[in-house]
Each structure stands twice: as structure tokens, then as C-alpha cells.
Write an enzyme that holds these catalytic residues in place. Sequence first.
Site, PDB file in Angstrom:
ATOM      1  N   LYS A  42     -11.081 -60.092 -75.535  1.00 27.57           N
ATOM      2  CA  LYS A  42     -12.045 -61.070 -76.047  1.00 27.57           C
ATOM      3  C   LYS A  42     -11.306 -62.406 -76.193  1.00 27.57           C
ATOM      4  O   LYS A  42     -10.085 -62.422 -76.433  1.00 27.57           O
ATOM      5  CB  LYS A  42     -12.544 -60.561 -77.414  1.00 27.57           C
ATOM      6  CG  LYS A  42     -13.475 -61.499 -78.138  1.00 27.57           C
ATOM      7  CD  LYS A  42     -14.835 -61.582 -77.468  1.00 27.57           C
ATOM      8  CE  LYS A  42     -15.697 -62.679 -78.103  1.00 27.57           C
ATOM      9  NZ  LYS A  42     -16.777 -63.103 -77.209  1.00 27.57           N
ATOM     10  N   GLY A  43     -11.994 -63.526 -76.054  1.00 30.45           N
ATOM     11  CA  GLY A  43     -11.360 -64.843 -76.196  1.00 30.45           C
ATOM     12  C   GLY A  43     -10.622 -64.956 -77.519  1.00 30.45           C
ATOM     13  O   GLY A  43     -11.200 -64.688 -78.568  1.00 30.45           O
ATOM     14  N   ALA A  67     -25.038 -64.583 -77.309  1.00 31.86           N
ATOM     15  CA  ALA A  67     -24.525 -65.820 -77.921  1.00 31.86           C
ATOM     16  C   ALA A  67     -23.602 -65.386 -79.058  1.00 31.86           C
ATOM     17  O   ALA A  67     -23.845 -65.680 -80.221  1.00 31.86           O
ATOM     18  CB  ALA A  67     -25.663 -66.682 -78.429  1.00 31.86           C
ATOM     19  N   ILE A  68     -22.582 -64.618 -78.686  1.00 31.29           N
ATOM     20  CA  ILE A  68     -21.639 -64.109 -79.696  1.00 31.29           C
ATOM     21  C   ILE A  68     -20.908 -65.284 -80.360  1.00 31.29           C
ATOM     22  O   ILE A  68     -20.690 -65.285 -81.566  1.00 31.29           O
ATOM     23  CB  ILE A  68     -20.601 -63.152 -79.049  1.00 31.29           C
ATOM     24  CG1 ILE A  68     -21.296 -61.986 -78.335  1.00 31.29           C
ATOM     25  CG2 ILE A  68     -19.591 -62.644 -80.085  1.00 31.29           C
ATOM     26  CD1 ILE A  68     -22.023 -61.017 -79.218  1.00 31.29           C
ATOM     27  N   LEU A  70     -17.767 -66.402 -79.572  1.00 32.67           N
ATOM     28  CA  LEU A  70     -16.306 -66.231 -79.623  1.00 32.67           C
ATOM     29  C   LEU A  70     -15.771 -65.711 -80.945  1.00 32.67           C
ATOM     30  O   LEU A  70     -14.729 -66.152 -81.431  1.00 32.67           O
ATOM     31  CB  LEU A  70     -15.595 -67.523 -79.196  1.00 32.67           C
ATOM     32  CG  LEU A  70     -15.784 -67.790 -77.706  1.00 32.67           C
ATOM     33  CD1 LEU A  70     -15.385 -69.205 -77.353  1.00 32.67           C
ATOM     34  CD2 LEU A  70     -15.011 -66.796 -76.870  1.00 32.67           C
ATOM     35  N   ASN A 125     -10.262 -69.651 -70.933  1.00 30.90           N
ATOM     36  CA  ASN A 125     -11.725 -69.671 -70.982  1.00 30.90           C
ATOM     37  C   ASN A 125     -12.217 -71.103 -71.145  1.00 30.90           C
ATOM     38  O   ASN A 125     -12.236 -71.645 -72.249  1.00 30.90           O
ATOM     39  CB  ASN A 125     -12.218 -68.781 -72.129  1.00 30.90           C
ATOM     40  CG  ASN A 125     -13.732 -68.754 -72.218  1.00 30.90           C
ATOM     41  OD1 ASN A 125     -14.423 -69.360 -71.399  1.00 30.90           O
ATOM     42  ND2 ASN A 125     -14.249 -68.053 -73.209  1.00 30.90           N
ATOM     43  N   CYS A 128     -17.179 -70.907 -71.880  1.00 28.11           N
ATOM     44  CA  CYS A 128     -18.086 -70.233 -72.822  1.00 28.11           C
ATOM     45  C   CYS A 128     -19.295 -71.120 -73.106  1.00 28.11           C
ATOM     46  O   CYS A 128     -19.149 -72.243 -73.567  1.00 28.11           O
ATOM     47  CB  CYS A 128     -17.385 -69.911 -74.137  1.00 28.11           C
ATOM     48  SG  CYS A 128     -18.537 -69.089 -75.264  1.00 28.11           S
ATOM     49  N   THR A 191     -20.913 -66.452 -67.927  1.00 22.88           N
ATOM     50  CA  THR A 191     -22.367 -66.256 -68.007  1.00 22.88           C
ATOM     51  C   THR A 191     -23.146 -67.544 -67.699  1.00 22.88           C
ATOM     52  O   THR A 191     -22.626 -68.651 -67.825  1.00 22.88           O
ATOM     53  CB  THR A 191     -22.747 -65.773 -69.415  1.00 22.88           C
ATOM     54  OG1 THR A 191     -22.199 -66.683 -70.359  1.00 22.88           O
ATOM     55  CG2 THR A 191     -22.204 -64.389 -69.676  1.00 22.88           C
TER      56      THR A 191
END
Length: 304
Positions: A42-43, A67-68, A70, A125, A128, A191
Site C-alpha cells: 500500500k502507498g 476512494a481509500i 492512502l 505513486n 492517486c 485507477t
Amino acid sequence: MRVSFAGLELVSPIIAASGTFGYGIEFEEIVSLERIGGFVTKGISMEPMAGNAPPRIIQTASGMLNAIGLQNVGVQDFLERKLPPLRRYPRCQVIVNVFGYTVGEYLSVIQRLNQVEGIAAYELNVSCPNVHAGGMAFGADPGSLEYLVRRAKIASTRPLIVKLSPNVTSVAHMAKVAKGAGADAVSLVNTFLAMSIDSQTRRPRLSNITGGLSGPAIKPIALRMVYETARSVNIPILGMGGIITPEDAVEFMLAGATAVQVGTASYADPRASERLARGLESWCRSNQVERVASLTGALELPRT
Ligand SMILES: Cc1cc2nc3c(=O)[nH]c(=O)nc-3n(C[C@H](O)[C@H](O)[C@H](O)COP(=O)(O)O)c2cc1C
């Protein structure tokens, strides 16, 4: 099934994608970590992040909207608690996805990660869609991208993979910019910026209003972007976007990817990455492909 990717030796071209495989170690009892080429964390940011308020995941036709924002444990906790147990799986390459709100934050995370063993590469990343600063702000502007990648490359002691956004006019152009600034490889795609509305309540379904679309719905577009990038930039590509079956992985490799990542599929089936690594091996056997690496860029184009 071995492939070489930006200086990394992978036992399989199948890699679990960032944000869909935790920090890897949570999967040790579900997936044989040494059967997949590796995974991307994960980032990771300098400080822990709580992410966006729920609802932050919605199912869509043939895909998923998230729309977690990060959410992550921060670099210190990652190094102290998540990374050490992964040393039990030396053949599984650990790629750390790095995120920051500013260039300085990206560099601080990289410098902290440089100090430890057990990490194969960094995935920067810059794509995002779910945070209001950083992330896609860097990936959508060639000048910002070039500056960040150049600085990150100087700071990094490991191969630097730049994860590109599909939310631009030309991903191939951004890949060229990343390569020019020193990127060792590119990952594509992240995405697609999207939204979902509940007609009854007249409200957006995600608290963040917009989110990122992934899964089979995006596969044909992602495939086209990998194909176009492979034709215009001579740099290794990690392809992804809606890979569910071994045939999907083969298609991305034919389009030009050296290895592929599997994301949303792990939400439907947490064993998806291992299932795909085994399935790709069977596919190669059934199709008389001796070396999976020979598939990369082997697309047959119609004669003009
Ligand atoms: C829930 C979720 C969280 C994600 N988090 C990250 C992330 O932290 N960093 C990143 O670079 N990509 C992140 N992604 C994007 C995926 O790694 C991948 O690029 C994208 O989902 C397309 O692949 P797929 O269709 O196989 O899921 C996330 C995707 C999902 C579905």
C-alpha cells in the site's frame, strides 16, 4: 516463468498490486508468497494516514470504485512491524509504493527506506486520484513529474518504478518524461477518475464524491495504454488494469509489459495472485511457450 525486470529477478511475472495486498505479510497464510513474483505495498507516506471517511468502496458494473485516500501505517511502523517478517520469503520481491504531499516528503520516505535491507525497488505513486494534493497532481503535469522523478532517482539506492496515471491525454508522453528524468521502469495504469450516484438519495455514493475505477471495466483501456507506451518508450513496463485470468496477463505481456500486477481480482478472490501465477504457467505449457518472457511485445500486428 522467470523474468528480469529493471534489475529484479522475478520467479513469475505476476505481482500483487498496491492497495490490494496490504503490506504482503497479511497474505502469508492465504497465498504462497514465493509462488508470485512479488507484491507492491500500500502507498507509504512519512506519517500514518487515516484515509477518507466511509463509504469508500463501491461495486460497479464489471469493476470497483474506491476512494481509500492512502490510508497507511507510515514509514516507521512499516519498517518496524511489517517488513521484518517478510524476510522469511526471500524469493518474493517486495516493492514499496511511495507517496508524499510534497517532493520533500517523497524524498524523506525514500531516504528512510534506503536504510534497510529487504526491499527490491520503489514504486513512486504519482497517480492517486483520491487525495487532494500530491499524488495525481505530480502525475498529471509533465514539469512536476520530471522534477519529482529526477530528485527521487538521485535519492534512491534502488530501482525506481514510476506509477503513471491514466487520467492524462497521453500516458506514453508521461512515460517518456519519467524515463528522461531517470525512471528505471513504469507501472501503468492506476485507477480512472470516476463517480457513482444513488438516484434515490440523489447523493454521491462515495464520501469523497469521486474515486478511482478499477477491475475488468478498465482492462481494454489499460491494455491500449500499455501498447501505446511500449511502442513509444524503451523502458520496462509493469502492466495492470482488470487482470483476472491468465489470458488477461498474456494480453498485457503481448502488448509490451515485462510483468503484470493484479489488483481488484484479489478483492473477489484473495488467492487471485497465486492462482494467476499457476494459471499462467499452465497456459504457457498448453501453448508451447517455453519462456514466458518471450511473450513481451510479441503482438502480431496486421500487415498494412
Ligand atoms: C482499494 C484500492 C486501493 C489502491 N491503493 C493504491 C495505492 O495505495 N497506491 C497505488 O499506486 N495504487 C493503488 N491502487 C491502484 C491499483 O494498484 C491498480 O493500479 C488499479 O487498481 C488497477 O488494477 P486492477 O484493475 O487490477 O485493480 C489501489 C486500488 C484499489 C482497488
